[in-house]
Design an enzyme around this catalytic site. Structure first.
Site, PDB file in Angstrom:
ATOM      1  N   TYR A 268      -5.095 -10.760   9.601  1.00 11.79           N
ATOM      2  CA  TYR A 268      -6.001 -10.404   8.408  1.00 11.79           C
ATOM      3  C   TYR A 268      -7.365 -10.811   8.909  1.00 11.79           C
ATOM      4  O   TYR A 268      -8.229  -9.916   8.969  1.00 11.79           O
ATOM      5  CB  TYR A 268      -5.406 -10.975   7.252  1.00 11.79           C
ATOM      6  CG  TYR A 268      -4.174 -10.374   6.656  1.00 11.79           C
ATOM      7  CD1 TYR A 268      -2.928 -10.424   7.215  1.00 11.79           C
ATOM      8  CD2 TYR A 268      -4.129  -9.368   5.543  1.00 11.79           C
ATOM      9  CE1 TYR A 268      -1.905 -10.089   6.675  1.00 11.79           C
ATOM     10  CE2 TYR A 268      -3.160  -8.704   4.996  1.00 11.79           C
ATOM     11  CZ  TYR A 268      -1.906  -9.125   5.636  1.00 11.79           C
ATOM     12  OH  TYR A 268      -0.837  -8.568   5.129  1.00 11.79           O
TER      13      TYR A 268
ATOM     14  N   GLU B 104      -3.753  -4.377   9.230  1.00 10.06           N
ATOM     15  CA  GLU B 104      -4.419  -5.589   8.251  1.00 10.06           C
ATOM     16  C   GLU B 104      -5.593  -6.037   8.499  1.00 10.06           C
ATOM     17  O   GLU B 104      -6.492  -6.313   7.753  1.00 10.06           O
ATOM     18  CB  GLU B 104      -3.360  -6.531   8.325  1.00 10.06           C
ATOM     19  CG  GLU B 104      -1.995  -6.287   7.963  1.00 10.06           C
ATOM     20  CD  GLU B 104      -1.857  -5.791   6.372  1.00 10.06           C
ATOM     21  OE1 GLU B 104      -2.799  -5.870   5.464  1.00 10.06           O
ATOM     22  OE2 GLU B 104      -0.812  -5.051   6.095  1.00 10.06           O
TER      23      GLU B 104
ATOM     24  N   HIS C  57      -8.308  -3.994  -1.253  1.00  9.86           N
ATOM     25  CA  HIS C  57      -7.328  -4.128   0.069  1.00  9.86           C
ATOM     26  C   HIS C  57      -6.412  -2.756   0.059  1.00  9.86           C
ATOM     27  O   HIS C  57      -6.225  -1.970   1.148  1.00  9.86           O
ATOM     28  CB  HIS C  57      -6.675  -5.123   0.013  1.00  9.86           C
ATOM     29  CG  HIS C  57      -5.783  -5.665   1.219  1.00  9.86           C
ATOM     30  ND1 HIS C  57      -6.378  -6.257   2.517  1.00  9.86           N
ATOM     31  CD2 HIS C  57      -4.532  -5.431   1.593  1.00  9.86           C
ATOM     32  CE1 HIS C  57      -5.218  -6.293   3.249  1.00  9.86           C
ATOM     33  NE2 HIS C  57      -4.235  -5.692   3.033  1.00  9.86           N
ATOM     34  N   GLU C  58      -5.425  -2.709  -1.142  1.00 11.38           N
ATOM     35  CA  GLU C  58      -4.255  -1.678  -0.775  1.00 11.38           C
ATOM     36  C   GLU C  58      -4.949  -0.251  -0.860  1.00 11.38           C
ATOM     37  O   GLU C  58      -4.433   0.481  -0.024  1.00 11.38           O
ATOM     38  CB  GLU C  58      -3.333  -1.906  -2.132  1.00 11.38           C
ATOM     39  CG  GLU C  58      -2.667  -3.199  -2.102  1.00 11.38           C
ATOM     40  CD  GLU C  58      -2.323  -3.862  -0.749  1.00 11.38           C
ATOM     41  OE1 GLU C  58      -2.063  -3.061   0.205  1.00 11.38           O
ATOM     42  OE2 GLU C  58      -2.210  -5.129  -0.774  1.00 11.38           O
TER      43      GLU C  58
ATOM     44  N   HIS D   6      -5.946   0.562   2.694  1.00  8.00           N
ATOM     45  CA  HIS D   6      -5.063   0.810   3.779  1.00  8.00           C
ATOM     46  C   HIS D   6      -4.788   2.449   3.685  1.00  8.00           C
ATOM     47  O   HIS D   6      -4.343   2.970   4.439  1.00  8.00           O
ATOM     48  CB  HIS D   6      -3.740   0.517   3.154  1.00  8.00           C
ATOM     49  CG  HIS D   6      -3.349  -1.113   3.624  1.00  8.00           C
ATOM     50  ND1 HIS D   6      -3.357  -1.245   4.967  1.00  8.00           N
ATOM     51  CD2 HIS D   6      -3.078  -2.259   3.037  1.00  8.00           C
ATOM     52  CE1 HIS D   6      -2.972  -2.563   5.177  1.00  8.00           C
ATOM     53  NE2 HIS D   6      -2.809  -2.984   4.068  1.00  8.00           N
TER      54      HIS D   6
ATOM     55  N   GLU E 259       0.887  -0.928  -0.097  1.00  7.75           N
ATOM     56  CA  GLU E 259       0.125   0.149  -0.088  1.00  7.75           C
ATOM     57  C   GLU E 259       0.788   1.274  -0.095  1.00  7.75           C
ATOM     58  O   GLU E 259       0.522   2.114   0.769  1.00  7.75           O
ATOM     59  CB  GLU E 259      -0.668  -0.113   1.053  1.00  7.75           C
ATOM     60  CG  GLU E 259      -0.237  -0.031   2.778  1.00  7.75           C
ATOM     61  CD  GLU E 259       0.263  -1.240   3.104  1.00  7.75           C
ATOM     62  OE1 GLU E 259       0.453  -2.237   2.446  1.00  7.75           O
ATOM     63  OE2 GLU E 259       0.195  -1.466   4.453  1.00  7.75           O
ATOM     64  N   ASN E 260       1.917   1.268  -0.803  1.00  4.99           N
ATOM     65  CA  ASN E 260       2.636   2.659  -0.747  1.00  4.99           C
ATOM     66  C   ASN E 260       1.718   3.820  -1.015  1.00  4.99           C
ATOM     67  O   ASN E 260       1.148   3.651  -2.051  1.00  4.99           O
ATOM     68  CB  ASN E 260       3.829   2.492  -1.625  1.00  4.99           C
ATOM     69  CG  ASN E 260       4.600   1.234  -1.302  1.00  4.99           C
ATOM     70  OD1 ASN E 260       5.133   1.012   0.002  1.00  4.99           O
ATOM     71  ND2 ASN E 260       5.145   0.584  -2.068  1.00  4.99           N
TER      72      ASN E 260
ATOM     73  N   LYS F  37       3.300 -15.565  -0.711  1.00  6.13           N
ATOM     74  CA  LYS F  37       2.086 -16.211  -0.373  1.00  6.13           C
ATOM     75  C   LYS F  37       1.883 -17.672  -0.935  1.00  6.13           C
ATOM     76  O   LYS F  37       1.408 -18.766  -0.313  1.00  6.13           O
ATOM     77  CB  LYS F  37       0.848 -15.162  -0.741  1.00  6.13           C
ATOM     78  CG  LYS F  37      -0.448 -16.014  -0.471  1.00  6.13           C
ATOM     79  CD  LYS F  37      -1.692 -15.123  -0.893  1.00  6.13           C
ATOM     80  CE  LYS F  37      -2.976 -15.724  -1.119  1.00  6.13           C
ATOM     81  NZ  LYS F  37      -4.100 -15.175  -1.699  1.00  6.13           N
TER      82      LYS F  37
ATOM     83  N   ASP G 104       7.487  -9.909  10.796  1.00 13.41           N
ATOM     84  CA  ASP G 104       6.847 -10.869   9.981  1.00 13.41           C
ATOM     85  C   ASP G 104       5.595 -11.868  10.604  1.00 13.41           C
ATOM     86  O   ASP G 104       4.663 -12.349   9.970  1.00 13.41           O
ATOM     87  CB  ASP G 104       7.821 -11.864   9.157  1.00 13.41           C
ATOM     88  CG  ASP G 104       8.339 -10.942   7.982  1.00 13.41           C
ATOM     89  OD1 ASP G 104       8.182  -9.617   7.834  1.00 13.41           O
ATOM     90  OD2 ASP G 104       9.425 -11.362   7.537  1.00 13.41           O
TER      91      ASP G 104
HETATM   92  N1  BES Z   1       0.834  -4.396   3.762  1.00  7.90           N
HETATM   93  C1  BES Z   1       0.785  -5.853   3.161  1.00  7.90           C
HETATM   94  C2  BES Z   1       2.057  -6.372   2.643  1.00  7.90           C
HETATM   95  C3  BES Z   1       3.081  -6.580   3.575  1.00  7.90           C
HETATM   96  C4  BES Z   1       2.644  -7.264   4.791  1.00  7.90           C
HETATM   97  C5  BES Z   1       4.233  -6.272   3.407  1.00  7.90           C
HETATM   98  C6  BES Z   1       3.597  -7.401   5.806  1.00  7.90           C
HETATM   99  C7  BES Z   1       5.396  -6.516   4.259  1.00  7.90           C
HETATM  100  C8  BES Z   1       5.069  -7.164   5.362  1.00  7.90           C
HETATM  101  C9  BES Z   1      -0.292  -5.548   1.980  1.00  7.90           C
HETATM  102  O1  BES Z   1      -1.403  -4.730   2.133  1.00  7.90           O
HETATM  103  C10 BES Z   1      -1.285  -6.774   2.045  1.00  7.90           C
HETATM  104  O2  BES Z   1      -1.566  -7.355   2.880  1.00  7.90           O
HETATM  105  N2  BES Z   1      -0.992  -7.710   0.817  1.00  7.90           N
HETATM  106  C11 BES Z   1      -1.726  -8.925   0.814  1.00  7.90           C
HETATM  107  C12 BES Z   1      -2.856  -8.822  -0.071  1.00  7.90           C
HETATM  108  C13 BES Z   1      -4.366  -8.759   0.794  1.00  7.90           C
HETATM  109  C14 BES Z   1      -5.519  -8.860  -0.131  1.00  7.90           C
HETATM  110  C15 BES Z   1      -4.110  -9.779   1.801  1.00  7.90           C
HETATM  111  C16 BES Z   1      -0.722  -9.798  -0.271  1.00  7.90           C
HETATM  112  O3  BES Z   1       0.218  -9.555  -0.547  1.00  7.90           O
HETATM  113  O4  BES Z   1      -1.078 -11.072  -0.344  1.00  7.90           O
HETATM  114 ZN    ZN Z   2      -2.539  -5.124   3.757  1.00  2.36          ZN
END
Ligand code: BES
Ligand code: ZN
Length: 645
Positions: free
Chosen positions: A424, A360, A337-338, A341, A313-314, A600, A416
């Site tokens: 989430y 999240e 989602h982004e 944010h 979400e930059n 993922k 992490d």
């Molecule tokens: N902010 C996160 C990505 C993130 C989390 C980067 C932890 C570094 C450390 C981003 O908003 C995110 O949650 N992305 C998810 C998508 C979402 C629909 C669950 C992803 O990357 O799968």
């Molecule tokens: Zn997120």
């Protein structure tokens, strides 16, 4: 526990409050933290406890706060190095402070100077030992009244927050590519900073690149600016360091409307603009619920496939994986989602990674509301239902029970660990629970006021709970009990107050699956014509772990799942194929692991391969794929191999 003990005491307070004005306090400056702001409430409200120090930073931000960072960097593709200068503006919280401590990781510090009384002079400094997670403390001795420090430095080619791609790793094959990923603690591999979500900075930057490349950042920028290798950026809104971002490469831009558009390499630019064409409707949906988008432009950039996340979400420039381009908008919940944010996370930020669910979980909740508004309750329920399956798995697989409550433990090993489905989906289901108990007519305006009240601030779980008590709970004290709230926030496991989603569409899929598994129909007879990606995912996730090979073959020959172009479907299929020992999927899986770097998918695929006796096969693929993966993904997969023993 810092929020008040019972609904009864809330009632007492509400009586006391009836006499008081409900006018919001004068907004403190953008640098004020939530606890400072809460301190202003103490006449009526007990202040939340002071925010705990972020254990993942060296920064002494309780003494001195960096308020603005100015970067001037040459991007040296040949050396894989950023080379230049960072100037940091300082605000003294403790006027007696004489040492500034910054976070640095893998930085080559050349000179450090301080600006006092309009004159620059060398400042003595030390760079501490390199810790595996935190990196090194950069301690700078400040002359009296120093208002700025100037650090000349170079990054390392191994900087974990940067991925340098050779031309052959891009789709265009002609030019190199660079992109950053700084959440949760990699901004310090790009510049010496206070790399904690508790501190917000504005920033400005000059980037010098080869003239044929374009550079973009998470800031104001002109998508139609000239491509000349000299780029300037300005981010006037204060953001935490993890939201700094840059990308440099040969990509184009396509507008979706007057303030939303997408950057991508040519091969995927039109497809990306088409896939994401509903983004303006998503923005409208959130505006209607929680107030206007505050960041000016919302652009997206589709990165090369090694980008290790679905999305990031930059601010003003969301980063996305190309695996979202499925052709049917079925994976655009990641865009929702982004975008969400922009309210939860970027506007109101967790002050500590222990509170990651505030980013999240809230965002997943808003995301799901958006999907409901745009595509209907049926799709929103399917997505929640898939989320619940994922949440159950995450809770079952958690390394320790403390990691299954929303508030993460004080001794969190790595930030992490705070980003599992607990934060989430668990966070989303908690907010769904509150929504149901208080009703949307009360809950929606409450969330809107929460985003307004804490805009541009960093908050803890307890800040949220205090605000919730004062602004929602006390108007309807019987809606929930403290025990119910505590079960979600502080106690392990999935509370029994969860509202389990019930999808009629999924029930039909399950019924079909039953007929097929018992041999009453063949795979080709499944009524899949109208199945969405979600129905396929439900079908695949529900396949029994010990399914016989004939059934794998029957499905694969009817639907060619091993070669699915939908990355989510391919992933779900490969996970089952690995567990069931279905070998025809291995060659396509090899291609998938060689071409997709999204964590993922690949972390779990490698773990499953190891678990189901294909460690050597997995190690051989990883040896070939490794150099193409992002440094974050390389480290994570190495951990997958070591953790598996
Ligand atoms: N902010 C996160 C990505 C993130 C989390 C980067 C932890 C570094 C450390 C981003 O908003 C995110 O949650 N992305 C998810 C998508 C979402 C629909 C669950 C992803 O990357 O799968
Ligand atoms: Zn997120």
């Amino acid at each position: 526990m810092s929020y008040r003990a019972s609904a009864v005491s809330i009632l007492a307070l509400s009586i006391a409050l009836a006499a008081c004005s409900r006018e919001p306090d004068a907004a403190p400056g953008p640098e004020a933290t939530a606890s400072e702001q809460a301190a202003e409430h103490t006449a009526v409200y007990p202040a939340p406890t002071e925010q705990p120090i972020d254990p993942f930073t060296y920064a002494n931000y309780r003494q001195i706060r960096v308020s603005h960072v100015d970067l001037d960097l040459d991007i040296l593709f040949d050396e894989k190095v950023l080379d230049g200068v960072a100037v940091l503006d300082l605000v003294y919280v403790d006027s007696d402070a004489t040492v500034l401590v910054l976070d640095a990781n893998d930085l080559d510090i050349k000179t450090v100077e301080a600006n006092a009384n309009e004159a620059w002079s060398a400042a003595p400094y030390t760079l501490g030992p390199d810790e595996p997670i935190k990196g090194s403390a950069l301690e700078i001795e400040l002359p009296d009244t120093a208002k700025q420090v100037r650090i000349t430095y170079r990054t390392s080619p191994e900087a974990e927050g940067l991925q340098w791609l050779a031309p052959e790793q891009t789709a265009g094959k002609e030019h190199p590519f660079l992109f950053s990923q700084f959440q949760p603690l990699y901004a310090r591999t790009m510049a010496p900073l206070q790399d904690t979500p508790a501190v917000r900075i504005t920033y400005s930057a000059k980037l010098k690149t080869p003239p044929e490349l374009i550079a973009v950042m998470s800031s104001a920028q002109d998508p139609d600016g000239t491509r000349d290798g000299d780029y300037s950026f300005d981010m006037p809104q204060p953001i935490p360091a993890y939201l700094l971002a840059l990308a440099v490469g040969d990509f184009g831009f396509k507008a979706i409307n007057d303030h939303i558009g997408v950057y991508a390499e040519d091969y995927i630019l039109d497809a990306s603009a088409a896939e994401f064409e509903d983004t303006p409707l998503m923005e409208q949906a959130i505006n209607d619920l929680y107030g206007p988008y505050k960041w000016g432009r919302f652009d997206m950039i589709v990165l090369p496939p090694s980008f290790p996340f679905g999305g990031m979400e930059n601010p003003r420039l969301t980063f996305l994986t190309p695996t979202l381009i499925a052709g049917d908008k079925s994976l655009t919940n990641v865009v929702a989602h982004e975008l969400a944010h922009s309210w939860s996370g970027n506007l109101v930020t967790n002050s500590n990674w222990r509170d990651a669910w505030l980013n999240e979980g809230f965002t997943s909740y808003v995301e799901n509301r958006v999907m409901e508004t745009l595509y209907g309750e049926g799709r929103a329920v399917m997505e929640r239902s898939l989320d619940l399956e994922a949440l159950k798995r995450a809770v079952a697989e958690a390394e320790r029970p403390e990691l299954t409550a929303l508030k993460m433990p004080a001794d969190l090993a790595h930030p992490d660990d705070a980003f599992s489905q607990v934060s989430y989906a668990g966070g989303m289901f908690f907010l769904k629970f509150l929504e149901t108990r208080f009703g949307r007519e009360a809950f929606d305006p409450f969330l809107r006021s929460y985003f307004d009240h804490f805009a541009f601030k960093s908050v803890t779980t307890e800040d949220f709970l205090n605000y919730f008590e004062d602004n929602l709970w006390m108007d309807n004290p019987d809606a929930v009990t403290k025990e119910e709230i505590d079960a979600w926030v502080y106690e392990p496991g999935i509370p029994d107050t969860i509202e389990a989603p019930k999808s009629d569409a999924f029930e039909k899929v399950s019924a079909q699956q039953g007929l097929w598994l018992t041999g009453e129909i063949s795979a080709a007879d499944l009524k899949t014509d109208l199945w969405s990606t979600h129905e396929w995912l439900h079908f695949l996730n529900a396949l029994p772990g010990d399914m016989i090979l004939e059934l794998f073959a029957d499905l694969d020959s009817a639907y060619d799942l091993s070669n699915s172009q939908n990355a989510e479907i391919a992933f779900a299929w490969y996970m089952k194929a690995i567990a069931g020992g279905y070998e025809p999927a291995l060659a396509p899986l090899d291609r998938f692991l060689m071409s997709v770097g999204r964590g993922k998918f690949i972390y779990r695929l490698y773990a499953a391969l190891i678990e189901y006796d294909r460690r050597d096969w997995a190690a051989e693929v990883f040896a070939r794929a490794r150099a193409g993966y992002h440094p974050i993904a390389q480290r994570r997969i190495e951990e997958v191999f070591t953790d598996a023993g």
